[in-house]
Write a protein that holds these residues in place. Structure first.
Motif, PDB file in Angstrom:
ATOM      1  N   MET A  51     -24.059  67.044  -3.889  1.00 58.70           N
ATOM      2  CA  MET A  51     -24.545  66.938  -2.500  1.00 58.70           C
ATOM      3  C   MET A  51     -26.030  66.614  -2.482  1.00 58.70           C
ATOM      4  N   LYS A  52     -26.775  67.309  -3.350  1.00 63.07           N
ATOM      5  CA  LYS A  52     -28.230  67.072  -3.412  1.00 63.07           C
ATOM      6  C   LYS A  52     -28.531  65.654  -3.891  1.00 63.07           C
ATOM      7  N   ALA A  53     -27.699  65.168  -4.800  1.00 66.25           N
ATOM      8  CA  ALA A  53     -27.895  63.792  -5.290  1.00 66.25           C
ATOM      9  C   ALA A  53     -27.788  62.812  -4.126  1.00 66.25           C
ATOM     10  N   LEU A  69     -28.150  72.505   4.106  1.00 62.02           N
ATOM     11  CA  LEU A  69     -27.014  73.114   3.409  1.00 62.02           C
ATOM     12  C   LEU A  69     -27.207  74.630   3.396  1.00 62.02           C
ATOM     13  N   ILE A  70     -26.178  75.368   3.772  1.00 59.64           N
ATOM     14  CA  ILE A  70     -26.239  76.834   3.703  1.00 59.64           C
ATOM     15  C   ILE A  70     -25.140  77.276   2.745  1.00 59.64           C
ATOM     16  N   THR A  71     -25.521  77.739   1.557  1.00 56.09           N
ATOM     17  CA  THR A  71     -24.510  78.039   0.528  1.00 56.09           C
ATOM     18  C   THR A  71     -24.083  79.508   0.561  1.00 56.09           C
ATOM     19  N   ARG A  72     -22.825  79.734   0.236  1.00 58.15           N
ATOM     20  CA  ARG A  72     -22.265  81.091   0.129  1.00 58.15           C
ATOM     21  C   ARG A  72     -21.414  81.171  -1.133  1.00 58.15           C
ATOM     22  N   ASP A  73     -21.609  82.230  -1.916  1.00 59.77           N
ATOM     23  CA  ASP A  73     -20.971  82.382  -3.224  1.00 59.77           C
ATOM     24  C   ASP A  73     -19.752  83.303  -3.144  1.00 59.77           C
ATOM     25  N   THR A  74     -18.570  82.768  -3.361  1.00 56.25           N
ATOM     26  CA  THR A  74     -17.357  83.617  -3.360  1.00 56.25           C
ATOM     27  C   THR A  74     -17.194  84.351  -4.695  1.00 56.25           C
ATOM     28  N   ALA A 296     -32.250  64.418  -8.662  1.00 59.13           N
ATOM     29  CA  ALA A 296     -32.208  65.530  -7.696  1.00 59.13           C
ATOM     30  C   ALA A 296     -32.076  66.892  -8.354  1.00 59.13           C
ATOM     31  N   ASN A 297     -31.660  66.917  -9.613  1.00 59.92           N
ATOM     32  CA  ASN A 297     -31.327  68.197 -10.231  1.00 59.92           C
ATOM     33  C   ASN A 297     -32.076  68.412 -11.548  1.00 59.92           C
ATOM     34  N   ASP A 298     -32.220  69.692 -11.871  1.00 55.96           N
ATOM     35  CA  ASP A 298     -32.844  70.101 -13.121  1.00 55.96           C
ATOM     36  C   ASP A 298     -31.980  69.615 -14.300  1.00 55.96           C
ATOM     37  N   ALA A 310     -17.509  64.494  -6.211  1.00 52.99           N
ATOM     38  CA  ALA A 310     -16.875  64.820  -4.923  1.00 52.99           C
ATOM     39  C   ALA A 310     -17.882  65.460  -3.961  1.00 52.99           C
ATOM     40  N   GLY A 311     -18.849  66.206  -4.494  1.00 55.48           N
ATOM     41  CA  GLY A 311     -19.914  66.757  -3.639  1.00 55.48           C
ATOM     42  C   GLY A 311     -20.709  65.620  -3.005  1.00 55.48           C
ATOM     43  N   TYR A 312     -20.965  64.598  -3.798  1.00 50.46           N
ATOM     44  CA  TYR A 312     -21.679  63.393  -3.330  1.00 50.46           C
ATOM     45  C   TYR A 312     -20.870  62.715  -2.218  1.00 50.46           C
ATOM     46  N   ASP A 313     -19.557  62.556  -2.443  1.00 47.07           N
ATOM     47  CA  ASP A 313     -18.703  61.923  -1.432  1.00 47.07           C
ATOM     48  C   ASP A 313     -18.534  62.806  -0.190  1.00 47.07           C
TER      49      ASP A 313
END
Ligand code: PHB
Length: 391
Positions: A51-53, A69-74, A296-298, A310-313
């Motif tokens: 998504m960040k990409a 983006l608001i993330t939540r960890d299940t 975009a990422n470390d 798929a996050g990108y799409d």
């Protein structure tokens, strides 16, 4: 005016402000519910990184609105937790989209919530066929397991494999893999000589691998959720001498997930899988994705896999909806835009089927080979425009 009346008016005004439609604000909020810790932590990390990409490449503003983006960890398969996060994200944070969902049970639990709230839910991974039938507000940009399993059965038949043992994770996608593989394989004259299901959490594959070895099939067809499980299965398969005994390993591409391929090492060389995305896919769109992922990422995050793609799409769909609706997101209008949407993904041409809200795409047959000194899922055959055969 009386004090009391003034107070009532002030109170009503505050209430109205809280009820003001989210589209009046300057942001589009995306609630990302995924697994960010525990044994499936790579799922959330990969989806978010993808998504960040996309946001790095296209900017974080679309139709005049900033994307948040608001993330939540299940923390793993936790349907009740996923459901509670969805309710909170919708009512308290007023998100306009829900996305993420690595694991099927988490996606399943949220479907009734989005039906009630009319919030579009974009599945970035969870791949059990039936999920998209659970709500008209669900769409999926990843794959369905039957969609990638049927081509593996067909490839096996064409290549002289007639007897197969199946080993799958004992939950939605594993059962889908077993069912579709068996159906397609038998339809083409193949025989399934044994089936085994392994637990989703903390599986120990040694007994399963021994049973397969004793049954001496021509091949074993495997579905395991991407990541650690594939590493340990492939290790056991080689250590227990199945490869040496001439038993072939065929699988959906979850097992040779590009993110863990290097850690699996040379025992994966020659492994044949069917899948919709390989980081080695040769196209300008994939090159742009790989570059954006790296920007975009470390670097510590490691190589991208199909969940990052798929996050990108997922963001491609959200941006397209935002553009078409001029930034004012309404659930029903968003779904109308999504149905039939077409674009060129890093994986190749894709479309959202208007009837099922699932993705139509090319499924590739790949072989693990060394490319520029690194292990890669090298595509050597493909079937275009594959829909979900599970529906
Ligand atoms: C799922 O839970 O739907 C799932 C998880 C991992 C995969 C594929 C499907 O690799």
């Amino acid at each position: 005016m009386s004090h009391k009346l003034l107070r009532t008016i002030a109170f009503a005004a505050a209430g109205l402000a809280a009820l003001a439609p989210a589209y009046a604000q300057n942001t589009i909020k995306v609630g990302v519910i995924a697994e960010f810790s525990g044994p499936f932590a790579d799922y959330g990390a990969q989806i978010e990184a993808g998504m960040k990409a996309y946001m790095k490449q296209h900017g974080d503003t679309v139709a005049g609105k900033k994307i948040e983006l608001i993330t939540r960890d299940t923390k793993g398969p936790a349907p009740d937790v996923a459901k509670r996060f969805a309710q909170e994200l919708i009512t308290r944070d007023q998100v306009q989209f829900l996305a993420g969902f690595g694991l099927t049970p988490n996606a399943m639990a949220v479907a009734p919530v989005v039906t009630e709230a009319k919030v579009p839910m974009i599945i970035s991974n969870a791949a059990t066929s039936s999920i998209t039938t659970k709500s008209p507000y669900v769409t999926r940009v990843s794959m369905t397991i039957p969609q990638v399993s049927a081509p593996m059965a067909e490839w096996a038949l064409k290549n002289g494999i007639k007897q197969v043992y199946t080993v799958v994770a004992d939950y939605g996608p594993g059962i889908d893999a077993e069912t579709q593989f068996t159906k397609s394989f038998k339809a083409g004259g193949g025989e399934v000589v044994g089936t085994l299901r392994t637990p989703l959490q903390n599986p120990d594959f040694s007994a399963a691998i021994q049973r397969v070895k004793d049954a001496k099939p021509q091949a074993v067809f495997v579905f395991l959720p991407a990541g650690e499980q594939g590493i340990s299965f492939v290790k056991g398969f080689n250590e227990r001498g199945l490869a040496a005994a001439g038993i072939k390993l065929i699988a959906t591409g979850d097992i040779t997930d590009d993110h863990v391929l290097a850690a699996m090492g040379d025992p994966t060389l020659g492994l044949i899988t069917s899948f919709h995305y390989s980081a080695a896919h040769d196209s300008p769109e994939n090159a742009a994705f790989l570059k954006a992922y790296a920007d975009a990422n470390d670097a510590k995050l490691g190589a991208p896999n199909f969940m990052a793609a798929a996050g990108y799409d997922t963001m491609q769909v959200i941006y397209e909806v935002a553009k078409k609706l001029g930034g004012n997101i309404d659930g029903d209008k968003a779904m109308a835009v999504i149905k039939g949407m077409k674009w060129t993904s890093p994986r190749g041409p894709v479309a959202i089927d208007a009837d099922t809200r699932d993705i139509t795409q090319t499924v590739y047959i790949r072989k693990v080979e060394k490319k520029n000194g690194k292990l890669a899922n090298v595509e050597f055959d493909k079937i275009a425009d594959v829909k979900d055969p599970g529906k």
